[in-house]
Design a protein around this motif. Structure first.
Motif, PDB file in Angstrom:
ATOM      1  N   GLU A 118       0.834  -1.198   0.000  1.00 33.11           N
ATOM      2  CA  GLU A 118       0.000   0.000   0.000  1.00 33.11           C
ATOM      3  C   GLU A 118       0.874   1.256   0.000  1.00 33.11           C
ATOM      4  OE1 GLU A 118      -2.890  -0.008   3.166  1.00 33.11           O
ATOM      5  OE2 GLU A 118      -3.031   2.171   3.083  1.00 33.11           O
ATOM      6  N   GLN A 129       2.360   1.715  -3.472  1.00 37.47           N
ATOM      7  CA  GLN A 129       1.341   2.221  -4.404  1.00 37.47           C
ATOM      8  C   GLN A 129       1.048   3.689  -4.167  1.00 37.47           C
ATOM      9  OE1 GLN A 129      -1.132  -1.841  -4.484  1.00 37.47           O
ATOM     10  NE2 GLN A 129      -2.398  -0.044  -4.818  1.00 37.47           N
ATOM     11  N   MET A 150       0.361  -3.134 -12.415  1.00 42.76           N
ATOM     12  CA  MET A 150      -0.962  -3.707 -12.129  1.00 42.76           C
ATOM     13  C   MET A 150      -1.707  -3.985 -13.437  1.00 42.76           C
ATOM     14  SD  MET A 150      -2.309  -1.850  -8.654  1.00 42.76           S
ATOM     15  CE  MET A 150      -1.898  -0.180  -9.049  1.00 42.76           C
ATOM     16  N   LYS A 203      -5.181  -6.207  -9.057  1.00 36.21           N
ATOM     17  CA  LYS A 203      -5.848  -5.084  -8.382  1.00 36.21           C
ATOM     18  C   LYS A 203      -4.851  -4.237  -7.600  1.00 36.21           C
ATOM     19  CE  LYS A 203      -8.764  -7.919  -6.529  1.00 36.21           C
ATOM     20  NZ  LYS A 203      -9.718  -8.553  -5.661  1.00 36.21           N
ATOM     21  N   ASN A 204      -3.767  -4.871  -7.162  1.00 40.53           N
ATOM     22  CA  ASN A 204      -2.757  -4.149  -6.385  1.00 40.53           C
ATOM     23  C   ASN A 204      -1.400  -4.829  -6.569  1.00 40.53           C
ATOM     24  OD1 ASN A 204      -2.787  -6.446  -4.675  1.00 40.53           O
ATOM     25  ND2 ASN A 204      -4.571  -5.576  -3.599  1.00 40.53           N
TER      26      ASN A 204
END
Lengths: 248, 386
Positions: free
Chosen positions: A197, A200, A224, A230-231
């Protein structure tokens, strides 16, 4: 200023029979926030430790702002700021004294140093605690102080090795804002993390490495899209068949 | 090397000394404490008072025809402020009291003592006409100060008995049978120990240096510094300078503490200044041993233990502990011994600052200190810092 901030060419590092970094090549430009992702033991910290001159490569080369890490380590140390994975600090000094000591090591002029400490401490939300001895800090506070110790010299290249590990969400957000601000100042930031996270959220480009080898390189969005994921966590899973995820 | 970096790192190290309780105790409080404890325990406190000795007395001439002489001698011993005299009726009881440590000395006035003195006055220039006797003198061998001080004081009382207050050195029909050739002295045991305290206080720097280096190595602080433009030389010079400053503070504290409890070294300002200089040289020894201890230790705890390999010999063979025979031979290889020797020459013997032997001692400590620091830096850099 050299054309590329960091150039890594066929970099290999072995510890006995173990290959920690395997023929890694990267080119990182100025103003780029570059993430090196991978699980524990992937070779992220080894790469950073070669770039910060603590380790010498077994093979290959690396330059930082045009300074070779082996042949001109002094030149490299002049332009980098290093936030180690394990925050190293003097327990008996206050937070302010720890930061100031690092500034003294970089010969930051005294008046600038004082002003810079004040500004940075406010940004990172430590102004109420900066006069306390570091031994009394919480883990999150120590990490924030460690980050300021790395950046007090206003480095051209910031090497941040897992800077938000074990931080509470609020502290982590404060550090993210701080990192974004550094990027806006045109610095190159190398960020190692195993928080997808975080990568990203912050990184322009990421290099995913596993067992010392580069397995993917690109912006989070590109990776991605390329891997229809999705991640980045899913990207890693598709590339290696292994899960990387750790809760943020 | 950069002066600003060295000063910043030195300041950091000195802050540690004042802020970390254990370090503060060992480097600053301990020297003061040991000076006061040893000074009070072994010294004559109060500046200039002499020690009192408990002396047993057996007068075997108390019933003789010239018994007045033995009473006069006893009176001279008793009226002395130095002796507290206890009368005994037999030799065995007196010897036993001495053996038990209840007496510093035991004196036996022999039968015929008075006749001896009278025979002297009968023919002062004809020794062949004298009736010779010997005073028995037994001194507690466990008391350095008693062994040193009692015989000449008894001799003085004897002279006073025979000649009155004018002590003269001529042949006599009465001699003292126990320890001869011991110079008269009013030194306390503390006077003998004080020169060794200076080295004793500084010895423990080795442990702090070893701990500091291992902690900074193990907690990644050395690595962190290595990612900055600071060089190894900046760091190691700052360590050395820090402990040289601490050595100066220690000397000042030990001097002030010992002065406060009445110690007055037989040396002037130059001797005191020399103490600071040799302490600076000795701090290099401590730093060198500390670096070597840190190199061969895997952790701060191990470094603490390891440093005692260097601390113990210096403590026992190079400070105030009595040495002789084999230990004296060993002490020739112990740097602290030369510090103590130099300060003993200055403080106890009252030698002038120009005395060559103290400069030889300083040279030995300095050379050994520099060599140990060089070896320590080499080993630490080579095997331990990365």
């Amino acid at each position: 200023m050299s054309e590329s901030a960091i150039t890594i060419t066929n970099l290999t590092k072995r510890f006995g029979d173990i290959t920690a970094v395997d023929n890694l090549s990267l080119e990182i430009g100025w103003g780029e926030l570059f993430g090196i992702l991978g699980p524990n033991g992937a070779g992220k910290s080894t790469t950073v430790n070669i770039l910060n001159t603590l380790l010498e490569p077994t093979d290959g080369s690396a330059t930082v702002d045009g300074h070779d890490v082996v042949f001109d380590p002094e030149g490299v140390r002049e332009v980098i700021g290093v936030c180690p994975q394990e925050p190293a600090f003097y327990r008996f000094l206050t937070g302010e004294e720890n930061i100031s000591l690092m500034g003294e090591m970089h010969l930051v002029p005294k008046d600038i140093l004082k002003e810079r400490i004040k500004t940075m401490v406010e940004k990172i939300g430590m102004e109420d605690h900066i006069k306390r001895r570091a031994k009394d800090y919480s883990g999150g506070m120590i990490r924030r102080i460690s980050m300021l110790m790395a950046l007090i010299n206003d480095p051209k290249v910031a090497l941040l090795d897992e800077p938000t590990v074990a931080m509470d969400p609020k502290s982590r957000r404060a550090v993210w804002d701080f990192i974004r601000e550094l990027k806006e100042q045109g610095k190159v930031i190398i960020l190692t993390t195993h928080y997808m996270e975080e990568a990203q959220e912050l990184c322009d480009r990421v290099a995913i490495i596993d067992e010392g080898a580069l397995i993917a390189l690109g912006s989070p969005a590109e990776l991605m899209e390329e891997h229809r994921a999705k991640n980045l966590e899913e990207v890693f899973l598709k590339l290696t068949g292994k899960k990387l995820r750790e809760a943020v | 090397m950069n002066l600003r970096r060295i000063l910043a790192l030195t300041k950091k190290e000195l802050r540690k000394t004042t802020r970390e309780t254990a370090v503060l105790f060992l480097l600053i409080i301990f020297p003061i404490m040991i000076t006061f404890v040893f000074g009070f325990a072994f010294g004559a406190i109060g500046g200039g008072n002499t020690t009192s000795f408990d002396v047993g007395l057996l007068n075997l001439d108390s019933t003789g025809t010239e018994a007045d002489w033995s009473y006069a001698f006893t009176g001279n011993l008793t009226t002395s402020e130095i002796f507290t005299v206890y009368n005994f009726n037999d030799n065995a009881t007196g010897q036993d009291a001495l053996l038990q440590g209840n007496l510093d000395a035991f004196i036996i006035i022999p039968e015929g003592f008075g006749n001896s003195v009278e025979s002297y006055y009968g023919a002062p220039f004809d020794p062949s006409a004298w009736a010779n006797t010997t005073i028995g003198l037994y001194v507690d061998s466990g008391s350095m100060i008693a062994v040193s001080a009692v015989p000449p004081l008894v001799q003085e009382a004897l002279m006073k008995t025979i000649f009155g207050s004018d002590a003269i050195a001529i042949g006599l029909p009465v001699e003292i049978g126990s320890p001869a050739l011991v110079e008269s002295s009013t030194f306390t045991q503390w006077d003998y120990m004080a020169p060794g305290i200076f080295a004793f206080a500084a010895i423990f720097m080795t442990m702090i240096v070893a701990q500091t280096m291992t902690v900074e190595r193990d907690e990644g602080l050395l690595k962190r510094l290595r990612t900055t433009p600071a060089s190894s030389a900046d760091y190691l010079v700052s360590q050395t300078v820090s402990y040289m400053i601490i050595a100066v503070v220690q000397v000042a504290l030990v001097l002030a503490s010992s002065f406060a409890i009445g110690y007055r070294p037989a040396s002037g300002i130059a001797g005191v200044a020399f103490t600071f200089v040799i302490a600076l040289a000795f701090s290099l020894v401590a730093v060198g041993f500390g670096l070597i201890s840190a190199t061969i230790s895997k952790s701060a705890e191990a470094a603490t233990g390891m440093s005692f390999i260097f601390i113990m010999p210096q403590m026992f063979f190079g400070t105030f502990m009595p040495v002789g025979g084999v230990t004296e031979a060993i002490s020739m290889f112990i740097p602290s011994k030369y510090v103590t020797d130099a300060l003993t020459t200055l403080f106890l013997r009252g030698a002038p600052i120009t005395t060559p032997v103290i400069w030889t001692n300083l040279a030995i400590v300095s050379v050994v200190g520099v060599l140990l620091v060089i070896v320590g830096i080499f080993l630490f850099e080579r095997f331990s810092s990365r």
